[in-house]
Write an enzyme that holds these catalytic residues in place. Structure first.
Site, mmCIF file in Angstrom:
data_model
loop_
_atom_site.group_PDB
_atom_site.id
_atom_site.type_symbol
_atom_site.label_atom_id
_atom_site.label_comp_id
_atom_site.label_asym_id
_atom_site.label_seq_id
_atom_site.Cartn_x
_atom_site.Cartn_y
_atom_site.Cartn_z
ATOM 1 N N HIS A 24 19.247 0.236 -1.802
ATOM 2 C CA HIS A 24 17.823 0.547 -1.657
ATOM 3 C C HIS A 24 17.033 -0.711 -1.309
ATOM 4 O O HIS A 24 16.207 -0.713 -0.392
ATOM 5 C CB HIS A 24 17.270 1.179 -2.935
ATOM 6 N N CYS A 84 0.820 -1.213 0.000
ATOM 7 C CA CYS A 84 0.000 0.000 0.000
ATOM 8 C C CYS A 84 0.855 1.266 0.000
ATOM 9 O O CYS A 84 0.386 2.322 -0.366
ATOM 10 C CB CYS A 84 -1.006 -0.014 1.131
#
Lengths: 271, 435
Positions: free
Chosen positions: B101, B52
């Site tokens: 990352h 989400c």
């Protein structure tokens, strides 16, 4: 022989230091090291008693040095035995300083081996003395648990979470520890008094002669009996139980030393 | 360079507002996106993560710059935004930055709530989907597996997930510090509002034994109670119930106190001093603050819990710094592996390994056979040399020759594994946690 004692003492001190380091760093490997050191100390301590037994020709539990050293031995092994079935988070950092302290007291007491007075020559000596002192060991663990409980409870109650909140186990676990140690300790204390009384009948012809040590043992026994009774019936749990474990231990210490040095009597140490 | 072929393009809560993120709208099924991505020219491996708060594509491409545009086009296909805007809302990491990352994402350092544990599970699921669709290869397989172990390292070596950073979770943690296991404990919810429900959900998930709901209107109480398999009672029964339960969560809209110290005091006798944990999340407060003075009673109001959370958040940020150090270390390690994943370094590594073995064995043998003449010694050395070279000959040819259908990385990975070139020290088994 003294070499074994010295080595044991140093190992206990080292274990204490490593437990403190583990408490601050919370690295599991460090804890394993601390436990290994303590275990080695406990084994050497056992060897020390065996050697001393052989050298003295009787159970070496008759001088202050011997009694306090055996007290520390009981604590060590009671604590280590917990690892097997009944684990309490970060218990070691509270137990090992007390063990070390007892060993230091033993180190500064006279280590001479005095001949045994005829009255004490009996197979009841090892039975009675070891049971009575092992009871002290469990009471000492309950004392440590009580202190941990109060520290943890204080942080939760005051809503200020410091060094203990995350490191100490739950209040429930500490309360269970209290009950566990007190129940075992009380059982041993009762047996200690009974065996002592049977021995007294043999040695002096009377079960009970109100010797100061006997009187204080009885007082200690009554205190713990009251604690356990109140716990089971009136709900003296938790905070009060923790405080009582500390108070009870005060009585244990007085029976151990206060009586000997202040009041005298037939139990006064030989050495 | 091989490292430069690893690219991550994505959108998260930091780069794009929810208004943009919701337009990307990727729902449940991962197979579709994965297959579309693999059709992009030059895309050799890919993995697709959609949660989400983030949507990202991790891919390996022979021509990263071209593939990047296509991937971005795919991500923003449904949004109606042009590539310029898409660039503005998304991030692109390449090479070591991409590795860093991904490690940050896996270790939950890039999350909205730093240290929240769900993201690792989501990443693992994304990887499973990619494996199922066979869209990962040598590089992503290793990269993703490494990211999982980095996340695990961060979790065990720092305290990043250790403390509660939400009010209801802080309450649950406190309950556990008081009661240990919650299994045989009961909670009484007073007021059937949303906050009470949330707290109850947490407690139920932690295995609380019984839920009782007390509310002014019994109907609402019954409704909430049903949800947790609990019982509903009227508000009049508050004190009777309080003698039995262990935790109370109060969140009524009452303007006045609903429970006072003198009402709780006699209860503690009745409870035989079993501890009582009172949580007052109502504003204005429902419970008399003086109740906290009673022995074995712990009262926390909403501000107390907020304080706990604030302290924990600050703690987490400190831990995050340590975690970043771990990530940096692991990125270097992965970089070393990537560098080795080329032809020349692999050949060198195999030769070095073989030579090291040869030298040790020759020295051992000559050490035993001291009576040999200089000539004989040389013969032994030559024998060892010849064996090594002849044994290595075929594998070297196999490595260097490539047919158009070959996957060079697969070959390299295979050979490296065969010769044990990437062996790390075996991971330590974590010792058992004590109670």
């Amino acid at each position: 022989m003294t070499l074994f004692f010295q080595l044991t003492l140093y190992l206990y001190l080292l274990a204490t230091a490593v437990y403190v380091f583990h408490f601050l760093s919370q690295k599991k490997q460090v804890r394993a090291v601390a436990r290994a050191i303590l275990l080695t100390g406990g084994i050497l301590h056992t060897v020390y008693f065996v050697v001393r037994y052989v050298a003295a020709g009787h159970t070496p539990l008759t001088s202050n040095h011997e009694a306090v050293s055996f007290f520390a031995w009981s604590m060590t092994w009671a604590f280590l035995s917990f690892w097997w079935k009944y684990r309490v988070k970060n218990f070691g950092v509270f137990v090992t300083p007390l063990i070390s302290l007892l060993m230091l007291i033993a180190a500064f007491s006279s280590q001479e081996m005095a001949p045994l007075p005829p009255a004490l020559k009996s197979y009841w000596l090892p039975v009675h003395a070891s049971i009575a002192i092992m009871a002290n060991g469990f009471m000492a663990l309950a004392f440590c648990g009580g202190i941990m409980y109060l520290l943890q409870e204080r942080e939760i109650k005051k809503k200020k979470f410091g060094i203990f909140y995350s490191r100490l186990p739950s209040l429930e676990a500490l309360d269970n520890l209290n009950q566990h140690c007190l129940a075992l300790g009380f059982l041993l204390l009762t047996l200690g008094i009974i065996t002592g009384s049977v021995w007294a009948k043999q040695a002096w012809g009377t079960y009970w002669q109100w010797d100061p040590k006997e009187t204080w043992s009885l007082i200690t026994w009554l205190i713990y009996a009251a604690i356990l009774h109140q716990r089971l019936t009136m709900g003296w749990r938790r905070r009060r139980a923790a405080i009582m474990a500390i108070v009870g231990f005060g009585a244990v210490l007085f029976t151990l030393w206060g009586v000997t040095y202040l009041l005298g009597g037939v139990h006064s140490y030989v050495g | 360079m091989l490292a430069e072929s690893i690219v991550i393009i994505g959108v998260n809560h930091k780069t794009a507002p929810v208004a943009v993120r919701e337009k990307l709208a990727f729902s449940g099924d991962c197979a579709g996106p994965l297959l579309t991505l693999m059709d992009i020219d030059g895309c050799r491996e890919c993995c697709f993560l959609s949660t989400c708060n983030r949507v990202e594509v991790i891919f390996v491409a022979s021509d990263p710059a071209v593939a990047a545009v296509a991937v971005r086009g795919f991500l923003f296909a449904k949004s109606g935004l042009g590539d310029a805007e898409a660039q503005q809302y998304s991030y692109l990491y390449q090479g070591k930055e991409a590795v860093a990352h991904l490690y940050n994402v896996a270790a939950s350092l890039d999350s909205m709530v730093v240290g929240e544990p769900q993201i690792l599970g989501q990443l693992k699921q994304a990887y499973r989907d990619a494996v199922e669709q066979k869209t990962t290869g040598v590089i992503l397989n290793r990269l993703l597996h490494k990211s999982f172990s980095v996340a695990k390292r961060v979790r065990t070596e720092t305290n990043i997930g250790g403390s509660a950073v939400s009010i209801s979770y802080a309450a649950v943690q406190l309950a556990k510090k008081i009661f240990g296991s919650l299994q045989d404990k009961a909670v009484l919810l007073v007021g059937a509002g949303e906050m009470a429900e949330l707290a109850a959900e947490h407690l139920v998930r932690q295995g609380i034994g019984r839920v009782i709901v007390a509310n002014r209107t019994l109907e609402r109480a019954a409704k909430l109670a049903r949800k947790f398999n609990g019982t509903a009672v009227g508000l009049a029964e508050l004190t009777t119930q309080l003698a039995e339960v262990d935790i109370l969560v109060s969140s009524t809209g009452a303007t006045d106190l609903i429970l006072r110290k003198d009402e709780v005091k006699p209860l503690m006798r009745q409870r035989k001093n079993r501890p009582l944990f009172l949580i007052d999340i109502a504003v204005p407060r429902d419970l008399d603050p003086e109740i906290n003075d009673l022995d074995n009673v712990y009262l926390y109001d909403i501000d107390d819990l907020k304080n706990v959370v604030d302290v924990n958040k600050a703690e987490r940020e400190k831990e995050a710094l340590r975690a970043e150090g771990i990530v940096a270390e692991e990125v270097v390690k992965f970089g070393l592996w990537l560098e080795g994943m080329e032809l020349a370094p692999t050949i060198t590594a195999i030769r070095q390994k073989a030579n090291a073995i040869r030298e040790v064995e020759v020295a051992k043998t000559l050490g035993i056979m001291k009576s040999l003449t200089e000539n004989e010694r040389r013969s032994v050395e030559m024998l060892a040399n010849a064996i090594v070279n002849k044994l290595l000959h075929e594998p070297m040819i196999f490595l260097k020759n490539s047919t158009p259908h070959d996957n060079p990385q697969l070959k390299l990975a295979f050979i490296r594994q065969m010769f044990g070139l990437d062996k790390e020290s075996p991971e330590q088994q974590p010792p058992r946690e004590n109670v």
